[in-house]
Design a protein around this motif. Sequence first.
Motif, PDB file in Angstrom:
ATOM      1  N   PRO A   1       0.823  -1.211   0.000  1.00 50.73           N
ATOM      2  CA  PRO A   1       0.000   0.000   0.000  1.00 50.73           C
ATOM      3  C   PRO A   1       0.858   1.264   0.000  1.00 50.73           C
ATOM      4  N   CYS A   2       0.260   2.351  -0.331  1.00 55.13           N
ATOM      5  CA  CYS A   2       0.927   3.638  -0.207  1.00 55.13           C
ATOM      6  C   CYS A   2       1.099   3.931   1.280  1.00 55.13           C
ATOM      7  N   PRO A   3       2.297   4.269   1.725  1.00 50.71           N
ATOM      8  CA  PRO A   3       2.515   4.510   3.150  1.00 50.71           C
ATOM      9  C   PRO A   3       1.829   5.782   3.668  1.00 50.71           C
ATOM     10  N   TYR A   4       1.365   6.636   2.749  1.00 51.18           N
ATOM     11  CA  TYR A   4       0.752   7.894   3.168  1.00 51.18           C
ATOM     12  C   TYR A   4      -0.772   7.826   3.220  1.00 51.18           C
ATOM     13  N   ASN A   5      -1.341   6.902   2.461  1.00 52.40           N
ATOM     14  CA  ASN A   5      -2.798   6.788   2.433  1.00 52.40           C
ATOM     15  C   ASN A   5      -3.183   5.353   2.076  1.00 52.40           C
ATOM     16  N   LEU A   6      -3.751   4.658   3.048  1.00 46.78           N
ATOM     17  CA  LEU A   6      -4.112   3.252   2.835  1.00 46.78           C
ATOM     18  C   LEU A   6      -5.251   3.089   1.841  1.00 46.78           C
TER      19      LEU A   6
ATOM     20  N   CYS B   1      -5.225   4.422  -1.083  1.00 48.47           N
ATOM     21  CA  CYS B   1      -4.635   4.334  -2.425  1.00 48.47           C
ATOM     22  C   CYS B   1      -4.584   2.870  -2.854  1.00 48.47           C
ATOM     23  N   PRO B   2      -4.648   2.597  -4.151  1.00 48.73           N
ATOM     24  CA  PRO B   2      -4.630   1.197  -4.615  1.00 48.73           C
ATOM     25  C   PRO B   2      -3.304   0.508  -4.281  1.00 48.73           C
ATOM     26  N   ILE B   3      -3.402  -0.809  -4.067  1.00 49.97           N
ATOM     27  CA  ILE B   3      -2.192  -1.618  -3.874  1.00 49.97           C
ATOM     28  C   ILE B   3      -1.403  -1.627  -5.174  1.00 49.97           C
ATOM     29  N   MET B   4      -0.084  -1.498  -5.073  1.00 48.03           N
ATOM     30  CA  MET B   4       0.741  -1.431  -6.282  1.00 48.03           C
ATOM     31  C   MET B   4       2.096  -2.102  -6.031  1.00 48.03           C
ATOM     32  N   PRO B   5       2.803  -2.473  -7.113  1.00 50.16           N
ATOM     33  CA  PRO B   5       4.142  -3.067  -6.955  1.00 50.16           C
ATOM     34  C   PRO B   5       5.105  -2.067  -6.325  1.00 50.16           C
ATOM     35  N   ARG B   6       6.090  -2.587  -5.607  1.00 47.65           N
ATOM     36  CA  ARG B   6       7.069  -1.727  -4.950  1.00 47.65           C
ATOM     37  C   ARG B   6       7.758  -0.791  -5.953  1.00 47.65           C
ATOM     38  N   SER B   7       8.003  -1.276  -7.168  1.00 46.99           N
ATOM     39  CA  SER B   7       8.701  -0.472  -8.172  1.00 46.99           C
ATOM     40  C   SER B   7       7.875   0.721  -8.651  1.00 46.99           C
TER      41      SER B   7
ATOM     42  N   LEU C   1       5.957   2.618  -6.551  1.00 45.52           N
ATOM     43  CA  LEU C   1       5.686   3.553  -5.454  1.00 45.52           C
ATOM     44  C   LEU C   1       6.323   4.922  -5.679  1.00 45.52           C
ATOM     45  N   ALA C   2       7.560   4.942  -6.168  1.00 47.95           N
ATOM     46  CA  ALA C   2       8.251   6.217  -6.356  1.00 47.95           C
ATOM     47  C   ALA C   2       7.489   7.121  -7.320  1.00 47.95           C
ATOM     48  N   LYS C   3       6.992   6.544  -8.404  1.00 52.09           N
ATOM     49  CA  LYS C   3       6.220   7.333  -9.374  1.00 52.09           C
ATOM     50  C   LYS C   3       4.882   7.762  -8.784  1.00 52.09           C
ATOM     51  N   HIS C   4       4.309   6.871  -7.971  1.00 49.82           N
ATOM     52  CA  HIS C   4       3.026   7.203  -7.331  1.00 49.82           C
ATOM     53  C   HIS C   4       3.166   8.383  -6.377  1.00 49.82           C
ATOM     54  N   PHE C   5       4.278   8.448  -5.676  1.00 48.49           N
ATOM     55  CA  PHE C   5       4.480   9.546  -4.716  1.00 48.49           C
ATOM     56  C   PHE C   5       4.442  10.917  -5.404  1.00 48.49           C
ATOM     57  N   GLU C   6       4.791  10.930  -6.690  1.00 46.58           N
ATOM     58  CA  GLU C   6       4.817  12.207  -7.409  1.00 46.58           C
ATOM     59  C   GLU C   6       3.422  12.781  -7.602  1.00 46.58           C
ATOM     60  N   ILE C   7       2.402  11.889  -7.603  1.00 45.26           N
ATOM     61  CA  ILE C   7       1.039  12.372  -7.844  1.00 45.26           C
ATOM     62  C   ILE C   7       0.118  12.182  -6.636  1.00 45.26           C
ATOM     63  N   CYS C   8       0.619  11.477  -5.610  1.00 52.18           N
ATOM     64  CA  CYS C   8      -0.232  11.203  -4.446  1.00 52.18           C
ATOM     65  C   CYS C   8      -0.464  12.496  -3.650  1.00 52.18           C
ATOM     66  N   ALA C   9      -1.709  12.822  -3.423  1.00 55.15           N
ATOM     67  CA  ALA C   9      -2.054  14.052  -2.702  1.00 55.15           C
ATOM     68  C   ALA C   9      -1.642  13.995  -1.243  1.00 55.15           C
ATOM     69  N   PHE C  10      -1.394  12.801  -0.746  1.00 50.10           N
ATOM     70  CA  PHE C  10      -1.063  12.643   0.672  1.00 50.10           C
ATOM     71  C   PHE C  10       0.436  12.454   0.918  1.00 50.10           C
ATOM     72  N   ALA C  11       1.211  12.415  -0.159  1.00 44.63           N
ATOM     73  CA  ALA C  11       2.655  12.209  -0.019  1.00 44.63           C
ATOM     74  C   ALA C  11       3.294  13.409   0.657  1.00 44.63           C
TER      75      ALA C  11
END
Length: 205
Positions: free
Chosen positions: A170-175, A177-183, A185-195
């Motif tokens: 899961p995203c460590p900032y917002n549970l 958020c959809p479950i995603m591969p570890r690889s 996560l870095a790209k997800h953090f760029e768009i996650c509103a809770f990052a």
Amino acid sequence: MGYPLTQFVSHPSVSAYTCLVCSEIAKTPLVWNCCEGLMCEECSKTTDKCPKNCPIPLFFSIFRTTEVKPLSGLLKQIYESLLIKCSHSPLCEWTGSVLTLDTHLTNECNFHPLPCTNKGCDKMVVRTGLLNHTKRECYYKLCKCMHCKEHVLFYQLDKHLNVCPSFPGPCPYNLKCPIMPRSSLAKHFEICAFAKINCPYSSFG
């Protein structure tokens, strides 16, 4: 080392093949020229003179390879006719010629220990349990990671999962958020509103 006398099926000539070094029935026997005494081939590697301390003629002392010789004639025929029980008797009921014992142990006996075929494993396992050991129990068996499909050693699987790029989380900032591969996560953090991001003005207090 030779064979224990009790391993042979009763035969009046068995004791005549006692090794002068290990005192067991000689395995692959050699004959001393000086006294016709017998010795295992393996035992011959541990000594360079007859255990009976027979005087060695000068000729033999020069050509040392002639001090012992293989069995021949009637002595060889009787030895090859000796019946021996499996080394794992009474678990294994096999009985056969002394010449075929090694073949039986290597290729047939269900109770003979064999080396694990997995690289890095030094365990010896009886033939009946070898397949189960190599495929299920061995720490050195190869396993396929269910996430990235990479093959890793069983004992390293937990360590691999801690870094596996395809391991879902899961995203460590917002549970939510959809479950995603570890690889990813870095790209997800760029768009996650809770990052969490560093404030560009943090240096000003």
